[in-house]
Scaffold this active site. Structure first.
Site, short mmCIF file in Angstrom:
data_model
loop_
_atom_site.label_atom_id
_atom_site.label_comp_id
_atom_site.label_asym_id
_atom_site.label_seq_id
_atom_site.Cartn_x
_atom_site.Cartn_y
_atom_site.Cartn_z
N ASP A 114 0.78 -1.38 -0.12
CA ASP A 114 -0.17 -0.11 -0.03
C ASP A 114 0.71 1.28 0.10
O ASP A 114 2.10 1.14 0.27
CB ASP A 114 -0.85 0.05 1.10
CG ASP A 114 -1.95 0.93 1.07
OD1 ASP A 114 -2.09 1.37 -0.20
OD2 ASP A 114 -2.65 1.27 2.08
N ASP A 158 -8.85 3.26 -2.68
CA ASP A 158 -9.77 3.88 -1.55
C ASP A 158 -11.33 4.39 -2.21
O ASP A 158 -11.36 5.56 -2.35
CB ASP A 158 -9.37 4.88 -0.77
CG ASP A 158 -8.09 4.44 0.00
OD1 ASP A 158 -7.38 5.05 0.71
OD2 ASP A 158 -7.79 3.23 0.09
N GLU A 160 2.56 5.21 -3.96
CA GLU A 160 2.70 6.19 -5.02
C GLU A 160 3.96 7.01 -5.09
O GLU A 160 4.26 7.54 -6.15
CB GLU A 160 1.43 7.23 -4.64
CG GLU A 160 0.22 6.67 -4.72
CD GLU A 160 -0.15 5.72 -3.59
OE1 GLU A 160 -0.86 4.65 -4.25
OE2 GLU A 160 0.16 5.90 -2.67
#
Length: 891
Positions: free
Chosen positions: A464, A640, A467
């Site tokens: 997770d 999300d 980015e």
């Protein structure tokens, strides 16, 4: 694996528990970090700035010289055709052009600086070890190519790509712009064009012609038509023609810099703030062939998944301890609902630190006992691993963190330009990030995963925040590590002042419910004035429009061209590692070049680490941020999303765009991640996601529980659809085999299976699973019917209802109303299909031991065909496997 047995052929002619109680975890009473650490100058994106110069109006373009024919194409020099414009960077005066016919169906066009020094090559060209850099296929000649490039120097260099007499890409009438921080290329488009892909985005599957697709990996939930987690600069275009077959082609721009694609009425403009033009054109001519050519010829074929990952997965941010985890397992068992894998979000960690378990709630000994029981039942466990590594307070010995210490000793973390570690902020506090361009980092990452596996024997890894996400601007932890562990610069569920109630989308909000919530909120706020005072909002920052190019200087953090980055203020430094952070490779490559590749690199490193954890077993990784080629080693979930009907609707287009991108193992957080779902939405969503390759229910800590057994209606719907999914596991697995070896797709747009029907061009509320099944979900609330298009009827395609096995009575080109009460998802079988089925068990393991049968759905001519792939379901190298083709023909 049990014995293979084929028993029957069906021929079709023409209780709440602790886990469900919302809880309020105890975080720090007062945040230690002020929101000002995430303040950045506010910029005006170029596409929204009416004063921004248009490069096409002011730049001179180039002239081609020294044209030289080669075995597979030609090369040339491109010289600046006039005075430098230096509009958003510094013009490169001399470029190299390389045109290669790499196969009969693939043409490459490369434009890069003529004098490309090794020291800065990574600024312009992605190294081949990061993502596929195709070469000329063996046996390719200049004869028989389906694509052709023609060019002209009047008034400046411009080129066209044609397939036969059809022009598919043309820069005629425009100029090529090539600066050190800005590149631009424009192609004309046919009216009302049909373009798909350019993942990742949330929106319609067919892209509009008044749309800007921005690529800059961002931890920003699921915003509509904005940049989000992944970067796949490839599109597929389909052109329909009266009286003849449609034709599709593909265009891929191999560039990882921040970039934008401006889709307009008659053109597409491609802009990037660095790199080179590294373009690949694919001739198709069908959508599925374009996708296969993209995967098989350029970025690589998707990873073969293990059989068990096709089961159902349950996760929650908010499972408090191992006992609650066991209650979830028991809840599914007691409800008679299949559960394959249980997942952990960040709750299990010791103060949010990777590769640790909290001693109070998730102690290792209890975890080992839990996982032993789970594994004995044929079930699996996958934990989350965040992309940042906590940086402890160096003056506090009790705050020591061994993973950081080992990494710091080996210098495996991303650095500041002065070679100090770059300290951003994330869940545990000030943190560092692994530098996967450093050759030492793979061993570091592998060893951490191996060591943790000895304590907690997981079955796969969920990556997770890749980015990579940072909650502050710049290296905010420098000189501030003494404040660690630091609370993030925003309120969390359970913090004083945090209002964490939310209503389901269709909830009947009344004065009574609003008053009850307001009283609760007021009490919470009254007790925490100090907390809200320090975190109420981000302070205002300075505002400017754009920087001015400086000769010899690359302005990394605030480049002259401003992309339409989603975050407030639009600056590249927001919520991310700053672009001027550096890597320890031979060229001191910066995040300016690598930002969109971090998620790709960490997923690749995790895949190779798991090869060491599980020798000769296919690794299972799920990553959030990705790039072209990530499907070689990772699955992806949609991030999300929200407990909204719109999120469920867009999940279909998300899945289809990732089919184009070469990541077929895709799914979304079923029933929604943020906000509260309700029984109707969750029932519809659990049934829809049962036909996605990756099937997982997951939600946020502040939401109500949404496990499938919470509502009786959802449990009933889930039991029904789970029996169907598990019976289809052999079919699913065969589709993945075909994707892995042939570049086929698993979930498919209806238009791909029926490519000559223009009415299907924009359909994204139905989809195909392989070539055999048509899925038509209910995507709006309070509906008892759904409109269904049955494609191919004019060509005598036959459709059968899955549940009744009866032929569908419908008319060609007409929406047919289908009964779809709550708990029922319409499924249809295409005539001519043979489906391999297996009696469902409570896990994939027990299912594989059950009898097989086949379902034969004859077409209008009385024939059908299908296939089945069999192996052990997990090994990289198979000792035994079998691929079976089955046919049924009319006498």
């Amino acid at each position: 694996m049990g014995p293979w047995r084929v028993l029957t052929a069906i021929v079709l002619c023409s209780a709440r528990s602790l886990a469900q109680t919302p809880t309020k975890p105890q975080y720090s009473a007062i945040p230690t970090l002020n929101a000002s650490i995430d303040a950045a100058p506010s910029l005006i994106p170029n596409i929204l700035d009416p004063t921004a110069p248009n490069a096409q109006d002011v730049c001179p373009g180039y002239k081609a010289t020294n044209v030289t024919n080669t075995i597979h194409g030609f090369t040339a020099n491109l010289l600046l055709a006039g005075k430098p414009c230096n509009v958003y960077g510094n013009d490169v005066a001399e470029l190299s052009l390389v045109v290669e016919y790499q196969s009969q169906k693939r043409l490459s066009v490369k434009v890069f600086p003529k004098y490309l020094a090794p020291a800065n090559s990574s600024q312009y060209i992605i190294p081949a070890f990061i993502t596929g850099l195709p070469d000329v296929d063996e046996g390719t000649t200049l004869l028989g190519n389906e694509l052709n490039l023609t060019w002209s120097n009047e008034p400046s260099f411009q080129f066209e790509i044609s397939r036969g007499s059809e022009r598919i890409f043309s820069t005629v009438g425009t100029v090529i712009v090539f600066e050190d921080q800005f590149l631009e290329l424009v192609t004309s488009m046919i009216p009302e064009y049909n373009v798909y892909g350019l993942a990742e985005h949330i929106g319609n599957f067919r892209l509009g012609n008044n749309l800007t697709r921005t690529f800059y990996a961002a931890d920003d939930g699921n915003p509509i038509d904005s940049n989000v987690y992944g970067t796949h600069p490839m599109y597929l275009e389909t052109r329909y023609k009266m009286g003849s077959d449609s034709l599709s082609h593909g265009v891929y721009a191999r560039n990882a810099h921040a970039q934008e694609w401006l889709l307009r009425e008659n053109s597409i403009t491609y802009r990037t703030i660095g790199g080179s033009f590294d373009l690949y054109f694919l001739s198709g001519p069908t959508p599925k062939k374009v996708i296969a050519q993209y995967q098989g010829g350029i970025v690589g074929l998707p990873a073969m998944q293990m059989y068990w990952v096709l089961g159902f997965h349950q996760c929650r941010w908010g499972y408090q301890n191992w006992t609650v985890m066991q209650e979830v397992v028991d809840g599914y068992a007691n409800a008679g609902i299949q559960l394959e894998t249980l997942w952990n979000d960040i709750d299990y960690m010791d103060q949010y630190r990777d590769f640790t378990n909290g001693e109070l709630n998730f102690p290792v000994p209890a975890g080992q006992a839990f996982l032993e029981k789970l594994r004995a039942a044929g079930q699996h466990y996958v934990p989350i691993v965040d992309s940042n590594i906590y940086a402890p307070d160096p003056g506090n010995a009790s705050d020591a963190y061994d993973t950081f210490s080992r990494g710091a000793t080996q210098r495996v973390f991303i650095q500041n330009p002065d070679e100090s570690f770059y300290y951003g902020d994330n869940w545990p506090g000030f943190s560092v990030w692994p530098d996967f361009l450093n050759p030492v980092t793979q061993d570091f990452w592998t060893n951490e995963l191996i060591a943790w596996y000895r304590d907690i024997p997981y079955d796969g890894i969920w990556i997770d925040l890749s980015e990579a996400s940072s909650f502050c601007v710049g290296s905010c932890g420098t000189e501030n590590l003494a404040t660690n562990p630091a609370h993030p610069p925003f309120l969390l569920p359970g913090d004083p002042g945090m209002i964490d109630y939310t209503y389901p989308e269709s909830f009947n909000i009344t004065n009574v419910t609003e008053a009850a919530s307001a009283i609760s909120a007021s009490a919470s706020q009254a007790s925490s004035v100090s907390a809200t005072a320090t975190t109420s909002s981000t302070p205002p920052a300075s505002t400017f429009t754009r920087t001015v190019p400086t000769p010899g200087v690359r302005q990394l953090d605030f480049p002259p061209y401003v992309i339409n980055n989603f975050f407030e203020g639009h600056a590249l430094v927001k919520n991310s590692i700053a672009p001027n952070a550096t890597h320890s490779d031979a060229y001191n490559t910066t995040e300016y070049e690598m930002h969109n590749l971090f998620g790709h690199l960490i997923s690749n490193a995790t895949y190779h680490a798991l090869l060491q954890v599980f020798p000769n077993r296919r690794p299972f990784t799920v990553g959030r941020s990705q790039f072209a080629g990530s499907g070689n080693f990772t699955a992806h979930w949609g991030g999300d999303n929200y407990s909204k009907w719109g999120s469920m609707y867009f999940s279909i287009s998300q899945a289809l765009q990732f089919a184009v991108a070469g990541i077929p193992m895709f799914g979304v957080d079923t029933c929604g991640f943020a906000g509260n779902t309700d029984y109707e939405l969750c029932s519809r969503w659990m049934q829809l996601s049962a036909f996605f390759p990756f099937y997982r229910n997951h939600n946020v800590i502040a939401s109500i529980a949404q496990e499938a057994y919470v509502w009786s209606s959802v449990a009933d719907a889930t039991r029904t659809v789970m029996q169907i999914r598990f019976s289809l596991l052999p079919y699913f697995y065969t589709l993945f085999y075909q994707a892995h070896f042939l570049g086929e797709t698993v979930m498919r747009a209806v238009a791909w299976e029926f490519p000559n029907d223009p009415q299907l061009a924009g359909v994204d509320n139905q989809f195909m699973l392989g070539s055999c099944l048509l899925i038509t979900p209910v995507l709006v609330p309070q509906a008892e019917t759904v409109k269904t298009v049955f494609p191919g009827l004019a060509e005598k395609t036959t459709w059968y209802d899955w549940y009744t096995l009866k032929t569908v009575d419908a008319e060609a080109g007409v929406n047919t109303t289908i009964e779809a009460p709550l708990g029922h998802i319409p499924i249809f079988i295409k005539g001519g299909s043979i489906l391999p089925l297996q009696q469902p068990g409570n896990t994939t393991k027990t299912s594989r031991q059950n009898p097989f049968n086949i379902l034969i759905a004859l077409d209008s001519g009385g024939s059908a065909s299908g296939s089945l792939y069999l192996d052990d379901g997990e090994s990289l190298v198979q000792e035994e496997s079998k691929y079976i083709e089955v046919k049924s023909e009319s006498a």
